[in-house]
Design an enzyme around this catalytic site. Structure first.
Site, PDB file in Angstrom:
ATOM      1  N   GLY A  54      -1.814   5.608   3.219  1.00  0.00           N
ATOM      2  CA  GLY A  54      -1.151   4.467   2.758  1.00  0.00           C
ATOM      3  C   GLY A  54       0.206   4.150   3.524  1.00  0.00           C
ATOM      4  N   ASP A 110       0.902  -1.383   0.079  1.00  0.00           N
ATOM      5  CA  ASP A 110       0.117   0.021   0.042  1.00  0.00           C
ATOM      6  C   ASP A 110       0.724   1.236  -0.022  1.00  0.00           C
ATOM      7  OD1 ASP A 110      -2.393   1.309  -0.230  1.00  0.00           O
ATOM      8  OD2 ASP A 110      -2.900   1.153   2.016  1.00  0.00           O
TER       9      ASP A 110
END
Length: 446
Positions: free
Chosen positions: A372, A335
């Site tokens: 993220g 991510d």
């Protein structure tokens, strides 16, 4: 390159390691028997002139041919740095430079202290090295691919953020036009937005959230020439179940950024969803009276993504997840966003400002919201093994085998099975990459 690397501990897809030879022909891993046939044909071509070929019988006996053969042997032996009578060391020197030959020899000497593992496969990340996949340019894709390969990731399936259809169309067209040359191979796209819940948007831009709509997905899939491998959605949103039923079998459907309860998630899995995006993050947790979507995913046998960067999920929960779901169903993802590989500072994600400190990335305007990660997949993999206590074989299944299988590229990536690309990492006990082989091309890394 064509080579046989002898007596190295090689990762098997069941999570074990077996000491054996690795054979490579061109860009692919080969069966030992295929390589032996190749070696035999090479020897015959170089050193054995067929007496059956009558057309050359007289020529073979001539002094001119003998001089030619002597000259050619000298050239070959000088180029290869060995005597024709030396013991076969397992390498085919056809079309190799002296540097490549020396790298192979060093690798063979070092093999006793190294393990051979497949390059990793990241099916959910946004960017790195100062760029974001959603920039939508060829230069961005190439830069991402180059960075990922240096880290030991051989195949990438980057994720889009929540944007409008026009922006997503531009991103899709750019990805479709990309040709894999240098760097990690672009093998797909993960559509993380826009079909999510506003209440669980996380770092996604609420302005572009859209109700689930299969027609929008299919238009974008056409523009991407079929590159979208995953599509995320919140199953409780109006139109979600219809979208799942319509797209079942065409793309991996993943529950994400959702407020779904257990019953709704169970219905979604029954309708055709099979995946959970970054498990635990942006979804309800587990309680004894409200088990939520996580328990529904476990009962349905879904694949689950896990971010093992040490920020998103507590190590104890990472260990529990591997125990609960099993290492056949956990998929490690990074991510990662554009700050990955760069110093602390101010960056962006999905058009929103992000502040990065260490490996923690948060929205600048909402520091309580993680935006993220700032960690690549190889570092997440290392953290899982070295800091969280996940067995090496299990972590490799989660970072290479399972993601490749999930998006249907496991015949070429994520494994050291014959027929797959020769994407191999030779690592030491600290999981440092000492040698990297990408499609048969070997590089010393330190």
């Amino acid at each position: 390159m064509d080579m046989r690397i002898r007596d190295v501990e090689v990762f098997e897809e069941n999570g074990s390691f077996v000491k054996k030879d690795i054979c490579v022909l061109g860009e692919r891993i080969a069966e030992s028997s295929d390589y032996e046939r190749y070696e035999k044909s090479e020897r015959e071509e170089r050193y054995e002139k067929s007496e059956r070929d009558e057309r050359y019988e007289g020529y073979e006996k001539s002094e001119r041919y003998e001089r030619y053969e002597k000259s050619e042997r000298g050239k070959r032996n000088g180029r290869n740095g060995r005597n024709e009578n030396d013991k076969n060391d397992g390498f085919s020197y056809n079309a190799m430079t002296e540097k490549e030959i020396q790298t192979l020899r060093r690798l063979q000497m070092d093999c006793g202290s190294l393990k051979a593992i497949p390059m990793l496969v990241d099916i959910h990340f946004h960017g790195c090295d100062g760029v974001d996949f959603c920039d939508g340019t060829e230069e961005t894709i190439s830069k991402i691919a180059a960075y990922e390969l240096r880290q030991g990731i051989g195949a990438i399936c980057p994720a889009t953020m929540t944007y409008g259809e026009e922006t997503l169309t531009r991103i899709a067209r750019t990805a479709a036009a990309h040709r894999n040359r240098e760097g990690a191979d672009l093998v797909g796209i993960n559509m993380e937005g826009p079909f999510i819940s506003r209440k669980k948007k996380g770092a996604q831009n609420e302005a572009f959230v859209h109700r689930p709509d299969a027609k929008i997905f299919l238009r974008l899939q056409k523009e991407a020439n079929g590159l979208f491998k995953l599509c995320d959605l919140a199953p409780e949103e109006p139109g979600a179940m219809e979208m799942i039923r319509e797209l079942k079998g065409q793309v991996v459907l993943s529950l994400a950024h959702t407020c779904a309860d257990y019953e709704t998630a169970k219905e979604a899995f029954g309708a055709g969803a099979s995946h959970m995006t970054h498990l635990y993050n942006a979804m309800p947790g587990i309680t004894h009276r409200m088990p939520g979507p996580i328990v529904a995913a476990w009962e349905a046998g879904a694949d689950v993504e896990l971010i093992a960067d040490g920020i998103h999920i507590h190590p104890a929960v990472v260990r529990m997840t591997f125990q609960l779901f099993g290492d056949d169903r956990v998929i490690l993802i990074s991510d990662s966003m554009m700050a990955t590989g760069l110093p602390d500072g101010q960056y962006t994600l999905g058009g929103q400002d992000v502040t990065v400190t260490g490996n923690r990335a948060v929205l600048t305007q909402d520091p309580g919201t993680i935006a993220g990660s700032a960690t690549n997949l190889m570092d997440c993999f290392r953290t899982a093994v070295l800091s969280m206590g996940i067995p090496l074989g299990s972590a490799l299944k989660a970072a290479a085998v399972n993601p490749a299988r999930c998006i249907g590229i496991d015949q070429e990536y994520g494994s050291l099975r014959p027929g797959c690309y020769a994407n191999i990492l030779f690592v030491n006990e600290d999981l440092e990459i000492k040698y990297r082989m990408h499609k048969g091309k070997l590089t010393a890394c330190g």
